[in-house]
Each structure stands twice: as C-alpha cells, then as structure tokens.
Design a protein around this motif. Sequence first.
Motif, PDB file in Angstrom:
ATOM      1  N   ASN A 196     -37.806  -7.681 -14.672  1.00 33.95           N
ATOM      2  CA  ASN A 196     -38.456  -8.558 -13.609  1.00 33.95           C
ATOM      3  C   ASN A 196     -37.878  -8.664 -12.354  1.00 33.95           C
ATOM      4  O   ASN A 196     -36.812  -7.999 -12.284  1.00 33.95           O
ATOM      5  CB  ASN A 196     -38.255  -9.919 -14.434  1.00 33.95           C
ATOM      6  N   ALA A 197     -38.229  -9.963 -11.739  1.00 31.39           N
ATOM      7  CA  ALA A 197     -37.706 -10.129 -10.409  1.00 31.39           C
ATOM      8  C   ALA A 197     -35.940 -10.220 -10.559  1.00 31.39           C
ATOM      9  O   ALA A 197     -35.924 -11.080 -11.536  1.00 31.39           O
ATOM     10  CB  ALA A 197     -38.454 -11.038  -9.474  1.00 31.39           C
ATOM     11  N   THR A 198     -35.338  -9.939  -9.652  1.00 34.07           N
ATOM     12  CA  THR A 198     -33.694  -9.886 -10.171  1.00 34.07           C
ATOM     13  C   THR A 198     -33.397 -11.529 -10.239  1.00 34.07           C
ATOM     14  O   THR A 198     -32.748 -11.863 -11.003  1.00 34.07           O
ATOM     15  CB  THR A 198     -32.998  -9.409  -8.891  1.00 34.07           C
ATOM     16  N   GLU A 199     -34.014 -12.422  -9.389  1.00 33.07           N
ATOM     17  CA  GLU A 199     -33.706 -13.845  -9.271  1.00 33.07           C
ATOM     18  C   GLU A 199     -34.051 -14.327 -10.591  1.00 33.07           C
ATOM     19  O   GLU A 199     -33.277 -15.031 -11.365  1.00 33.07           O
ATOM     20  CB  GLU A 199     -34.461 -14.252  -8.204  1.00 33.07           C
ATOM     21  N   LYS A 200     -35.308 -14.192 -11.148  1.00 32.85           N
ATOM     22  CA  LYS A 200     -35.726 -14.662 -12.473  1.00 32.85           C
ATOM     23  C   LYS A 200     -34.633 -14.101 -13.604  1.00 32.85           C
ATOM     24  O   LYS A 200     -34.319 -14.770 -14.649  1.00 32.85           O
ATOM     25  CB  LYS A 200     -37.140 -14.031 -12.581  1.00 32.85           C
ATOM     26  N   ILE A 201     -34.426 -12.719 -13.630  1.00 35.76           N
ATOM     27  CA  ILE A 201     -33.765 -12.217 -14.718  1.00 35.76           C
ATOM     28  C   ILE A 201     -32.264 -12.915 -14.825  1.00 35.76           C
ATOM     29  O   ILE A 201     -31.973 -13.235 -15.871  1.00 35.76           O
ATOM     30  CB  ILE A 201     -33.294 -10.922 -14.454  1.00 35.76           C
ATOM     31  N   PHE A 202     -31.582 -13.533 -13.428  1.00 32.91           N
ATOM     32  CA  PHE A 202     -30.397 -14.089 -13.362  1.00 32.91           C
ATOM     33  C   PHE A 202     -30.473 -15.457 -13.539  1.00 32.91           C
ATOM     34  O   PHE A 202     -29.299 -16.149 -14.028  1.00 32.91           O
ATOM     35  CB  PHE A 202     -29.686 -13.540 -12.230  1.00 32.91           C
ATOM     36  N   THR A 203     -31.520 -16.162 -13.351  1.00 38.83           N
ATOM     37  CA  THR A 203     -31.543 -17.612 -13.378  1.00 38.83           C
ATOM     38  C   THR A 203     -32.542 -18.150 -14.514  1.00 38.83           C
ATOM     39  O   THR A 203     -32.258 -19.234 -15.007  1.00 38.83           O
ATOM     40  CB  THR A 203     -32.068 -18.261 -12.089  1.00 38.83           C
ATOM     41  N   ASN A 204     -33.372 -17.392 -14.987  1.00 35.32           N
ATOM     42  CA  ASN A 204     -34.313 -17.913 -15.877  1.00 35.32           C
ATOM     43  C   ASN A 204     -35.069 -16.781 -16.808  1.00 35.32           C
ATOM     44  O   ASN A 204     -36.185 -16.667 -16.586  1.00 35.32           O
ATOM     45  CB  ASN A 204     -35.417 -18.701 -15.047  1.00 35.32           C
ATOM     46  N   PRO A 205     -34.089 -15.839 -17.374  1.00 34.19           N
ATOM     47  CA  PRO A 205     -35.061 -14.904 -18.172  1.00 34.19           C
ATOM     48  C   PRO A 205     -35.930 -15.286 -19.239  1.00 34.19           C
ATOM     49  O   PRO A 205     -35.588 -16.506 -19.720  1.00 34.19           O
ATOM     50  CB  PRO A 205     -33.543 -14.178 -18.605  1.00 34.19           C
TER      51      PRO A 205
ATOM     52  N   GLN B 209     -31.937 -12.708 -25.577  1.00 37.08           N
ATOM     53  CA  GLN B 209     -30.884 -11.635 -25.592  1.00 37.08           C
ATOM     54  C   GLN B 209     -30.443 -11.480 -24.006  1.00 37.08           C
ATOM     55  O   GLN B 209     -29.204 -11.252 -23.957  1.00 37.08           O
ATOM     56  CB  GLN B 209     -31.648 -10.413 -25.939  1.00 37.08           C
ATOM     57  N   THR B 210     -31.428 -11.531 -23.105  1.00 38.77           N
ATOM     58  CA  THR B 210     -30.949 -11.419 -21.632  1.00 38.77           C
ATOM     59  C   THR B 210     -30.063 -12.188 -21.438  1.00 38.77           C
ATOM     60  O   THR B 210     -28.986 -12.058 -20.823  1.00 38.77           O
ATOM     61  CB  THR B 210     -32.340 -11.397 -20.708  1.00 38.77           C
ATOM     62  N   GLU B 211     -30.412 -13.533 -21.465  1.00 40.70           N
ATOM     63  CA  GLU B 211     -29.628 -14.683 -21.166  1.00 40.70           C
ATOM     64  C   GLU B 211     -28.180 -14.555 -21.890  1.00 40.70           C
ATOM     65  O   GLU B 211     -27.507 -15.022 -21.467  1.00 40.70           O
ATOM     66  CB  GLU B 211     -30.193 -15.921 -21.797  1.00 40.70           C
ATOM     67  N   ASP B 212     -28.166 -14.129 -23.291  1.00 39.85           N
ATOM     68  CA  ASP B 212     -26.949 -13.995 -23.888  1.00 39.85           C
ATOM     69  C   ASP B 212     -26.048 -13.003 -23.013  1.00 39.85           C
ATOM     70  O   ASP B 212     -24.620 -13.219 -23.084  1.00 39.85           O
ATOM     71  CB  ASP B 212     -27.082 -13.692 -25.235  1.00 39.85           C
ATOM     72  N   TYR B 213     -26.505 -11.835 -22.778  1.00 41.57           N
ATOM     73  CA  TYR B 213     -25.783 -10.917 -21.959  1.00 41.57           C
ATOM     74  C   TYR B 213     -25.491 -11.297 -20.538  1.00 41.57           C
ATOM     75  O   TYR B 213     -24.124 -10.892 -20.428  1.00 41.57           O
ATOM     76  CB  TYR B 213     -26.724  -9.514 -21.736  1.00 41.57           C
TER      77      TYR B 213
END
Length: 252
Positions: free
Chosen positions: A229-238, A242-246
């Motif tokens: 996804n958009a980088t900002e979304k991945i890092f702030t609101n995945p 599993q993404t959030e945990d990583y």
Amino acid sequence: MNDIKVKVKDLSLRYGTNLALKGISMDIPEKMVTAFIGPSGCGKSTFLRTLNRMNDLIDNVSIEGEVFIDNTNIYDKNIDVVNLRKKVGMIFQKSNPFAKSVYDNIAFGPRINGISNKSNLDEIVERSLQQAAIWDEVKDRLFHSALSLSGGQQQRICIARSLAVNPEIILMDEPASALDPISTAKIEELIDELKKKYTIIIVTHNMQQAARISSKTGFFYLGKLIEYNATEKIFTNPDVKQTEDYITGRFG
C-alpha cells in the motif's frame, strides 16, 4: 497518478522443491520509489531478482506467473534477456565496481553496446557521474581505480555504471546496508533525485529508510506479500495485524 510500470500476476518461485515465493501480485508505479520490507529470508530479494530475471542464473529455479514491464511479459520465451537487463538495472548490497578506472567502469556498458567514439563516451561518463551525484568527487580521478574510493563512493559509481546504459527501472538490493550514516544519507538523497526520471524498486531491512524514501511499501513474510500500500498507510495504519506487529517490533 503515476502510470503502472511493472505488473506482477500470481508469481511463484521454487528453488528445487522449496517454494520461496507464493502467488505474488502487485502493480508498481513508474517514476516513484517502491520499497520492500520484511525479515531476512522472507523472499524480498528473491522477488526483486525476478524483475530482471537474475534468478535465471541460479540452478534448479522454476517460476510460474507473469511479470509485465510496459505490458510485455518478461518471461515470454522470445524476450531478449540482455536487453531486459539493460532496461532494468541492478544495484547490489555490496558495491561491486570492476577493478578498472572510474572512467572504464562507467564506459563499460556503453562500449558493450557498441559506442566507441571517445567524445560520446566522455559525455556519457560525465552525465552518468553527474546523475549519480559523484562527478565533483571523482572528476580529477577518472583514471584512478574505482576500488581506491570509499564504500559510499563505490556504491554511487555502481549506480552511475547502471545509469550509463539508460535504464528505465533501477532495482536496489539493500544499497546502503554496508554504509555509514553519512554515505547512507547521500544514497537516499540520490534516490530521491533519480525517481524524477527512473522507476526505483528497493529492498531494505531499514524500516526508517523505507518510510523516508518510498511512496509505496510491500511487506513480505515467509515468501508471501502480506500487504502492499501507500507507505504512509503501511507505517501508520496498516490493514493487516501482521504488518503492524512487524513495524512495531513485536516480531521479526
């Protein structure tokens, strides 16, 4: 919105019987930076190498699925792989300049492609070194060995060498992981400049780096693309836990 440069459809890759990539699909926009993150051994570098068929060089690899670059399937049996690798350059984790002069490193690709006129080569060498933001540091040392340069300078020489054959896509496999923070910052500034003209796809184990330089981010885990996804979304609101945990350091 940027056009799609690379379209991957249901790509799987096996080393022998080991399934290393499992059904990867994604659209990669042109003239932007796309980053792949994930723990070591999760398939991100293997996936990167499918985009210019570098895995063809490994024994016992089998690939299913399709990779389209500008609407051409690069796994079509009629594809000229040499031309493909000219269009899709690759920068490796460890800088690997040839044991030649700075000038001969940059002129290597153009010479192979039949350019022998000295003034043409001079122009390509200067332009490529300028684009790689290293001309001012090496213009008085063009005929010294590239191996006499610092690690960060060597990596920019490798980028210039890739640019000399006019690629459209530049793949970077952890290009700053062996560099100190100042050299890393120079590489990141360079990537930011290069994306105006090239499509850049980078594998990085450094999540801060992905957050700083990319527009889109893909998170890989155990050979699967978990989220893209958009980088900002991945890092702030995945979207995926599993993404959030990583990203928050709970595993990986």
